[in-house]
Write a protein that holds these residues in place. Sequence first.
Motif, PDB file in Angstrom:
ATOM      1  N   MET A 105       2.988   9.539   5.788  1.00 33.16           N
ATOM      2  CA  MET A 105       2.470   9.166   4.471  1.00 33.16           C
ATOM      3  C   MET A 105       1.354  10.121   4.080  1.00 33.16           C
ATOM      4  O   MET A 105       0.700  10.714   4.949  1.00 33.16           O
ATOM      5  N   PRO A 106       1.089  10.284   2.788  1.00 42.13           N
ATOM      6  CA  PRO A 106      -0.006  11.150   2.345  1.00 42.13           C
ATOM      7  C   PRO A 106      -1.365  10.502   2.586  1.00 42.13           C
ATOM      8  O   PRO A 106      -1.469   9.297   2.784  1.00 42.13           O
ATOM      9  N   GLU A 107      -2.403  11.357   2.575  1.00 41.49           N
ATOM     10  CA  GLU A 107      -3.820  10.962   2.677  1.00 41.49           C
ATOM     11  C   GLU A 107      -4.199  10.446   4.063  1.00 41.49           C
ATOM     12  O   GLU A 107      -5.128  10.935   4.680  1.00 41.49           O
ATOM     13  N   MET A 108      -3.513   9.425   4.556  1.00 41.99           N
ATOM     14  CA  MET A 108      -3.713   8.925   5.919  1.00 41.99           C
ATOM     15  C   MET A 108      -2.343   8.499   6.436  1.00 41.99           C
ATOM     16  O   MET A 108      -1.687   7.658   5.831  1.00 41.99           O
ATOM     17  N   ASP A 109      -1.901   9.105   7.541  1.00 35.78           N
ATOM     18  CA  ASP A 109      -0.563   8.769   8.023  1.00 35.78           C
ATOM     19  C   ASP A 109      -0.577   7.474   8.836  1.00 35.78           C
ATOM     20  O   ASP A 109      -1.631   6.864   9.063  1.00 35.78           O
ATOM     21  N   ALA A 159       0.871  -1.184   0.000  1.00 38.60           N
ATOM     22  CA  ALA A 159       0.000   0.000   0.000  1.00 38.60           C
ATOM     23  C   ALA A 159       0.906   1.230   0.000  1.00 38.60           C
ATOM     24  O   ALA A 159       1.900   1.273   0.726  1.00 38.60           O
ATOM     25  N   SER A 160       0.572   2.213  -0.804  1.00 37.07           N
ATOM     26  CA  SER A 160       1.422   3.393  -0.940  1.00 37.07           C
ATOM     27  C   SER A 160       1.067   4.502   0.040  1.00 37.07           C
ATOM     28  O   SER A 160       1.759   5.513   0.126  1.00 37.07           O
ATOM     29  N   ALA A 177      -3.934   1.353   2.514  1.00 35.52           N
ATOM     30  CA  ALA A 177      -3.700   0.249   3.446  1.00 35.52           C
ATOM     31  C   ALA A 177      -4.958  -0.087   4.237  1.00 35.52           C
ATOM     32  O   ALA A 177      -5.250  -1.261   4.486  1.00 35.52           O
ATOM     33  N   SER A 178      -5.724   0.939   4.631  1.00 35.60           N
ATOM     34  CA  SER A 178      -6.949   0.686   5.397  1.00 35.60           C
ATOM     35  C   SER A 178      -7.972  -0.073   4.566  1.00 35.60           C
ATOM     36  O   SER A 178      -8.676  -0.958   5.075  1.00 35.60           O
ATOM     37  N   ARG A 179      -8.069   0.253   3.268  1.00 32.50           N
ATOM     38  CA  ARG A 179      -9.002  -0.461   2.392  1.00 32.50           C
ATOM     39  C   ARG A 179      -8.565  -1.923   2.231  1.00 32.50           C
ATOM     40  O   ARG A 179      -9.399  -2.837   2.284  1.00 32.50           O
ATOM     41  N   ILE A 180      -7.273  -2.126   2.036  1.00 34.72           N
ATOM     42  CA  ILE A 180      -6.759  -3.493   1.895  1.00 34.72           C
ATOM     43  C   ILE A 180      -7.016  -4.287   3.167  1.00 34.72           C
ATOM     44  O   ILE A 180      -7.430  -5.452   3.129  1.00 34.72           O
TER      45      ILE A 180
END
Length: 350
Positions: A59-63, A34-35, A40-43
Amino acid sequence: MGEGYRILVAEDERTQMRQIRMRLEDKGYEVVEASNGREASRIFQDNPDIRMVLTDLLMPEMDGFQLIEFIRATQSSYVYIIVLSILEDRDSIVRALAHGADDYVCKPVFQEELLLRLEGGRRLLRLEGRDALVFALARLAASNTGESPYRLHRIREYSRLLSSAAAEAGLVSRRRAGEIADLSPLLDIGKVAVPSDIWSRRDHLTPAEEELVRQHPVTGAEVIRATADHTGAAGLEIAHDIVRHHHERWDGKGYPDGLRGEEIPVAARIVAVADAYETMTAGGNGGRLSPPQAAEEIWAGAGSLFDPALAAAFIGVSEKMADVCGRYRDAVLGVGGMAAPGAAMPPTPK
């Protein structure tokens, strides 16, 4: 080594991700990439069999902090989380542990260290029962300090004897006494956030390093509190009291909160005596005393270091404490300092 284990790796730096994936796949792990934290949360939601997560913090979007919180809030079974951080960013490591992370690996990532951390996580996931879980978490902290593998066993047995004596004296219920003993090995879980080299030179620290050491009860309590909030595991309130307050003193001169007397939770007062006896008889900063000498020191500290009622309870079980010291003695230290049969003990308090 990692056969049958899927591990979710959240890392936005492509080169770092590629290196980690190659190292893990070479050892048999199945890597899911996951980038960023949101991906990662969706996975994680779509793959309930994922029990291990390795995540960067920035990390971007959600740390990584938000990802840890998400996992702890939605996990159906325990997930072992290791965070990636740079060595200098100790505040982020402590914050991640408080959010619910289990361990950390510093960048640049060394293959052997990462694999050992993952193996530790695998062992933890295989464990069943609270007692085994408590010891696994406690050993994680102890491994950072180079402490004896027997220390945790001695702490638990000393706490069991003292808790039982306290129950007979009416200071605590018998049920609570058993829980205190079972959870006592967690007392120093906060040491995991202190660099290991500090423990190797404990007698030669700068004021800043000494303050970092004195904060380990706070760090450990944050970890226990976060674990309780996310998992609802029973008994962790007692663990919180032990971890945060076992360095308090009866006279109010301890740390981290300067509590005095009965302000100190009874679980912490019990484990404080057990920890002091362990330090005196097994070595450390206070040197190594024989069990009779340590018993004299405990009694001398009644009313200043220790709860007088617990010091009196200790005297009643001091010979049994000496037996435990002998059963779980450190092989490298030999048996010197053990109480001889029939050795005189301090007079029973009136």
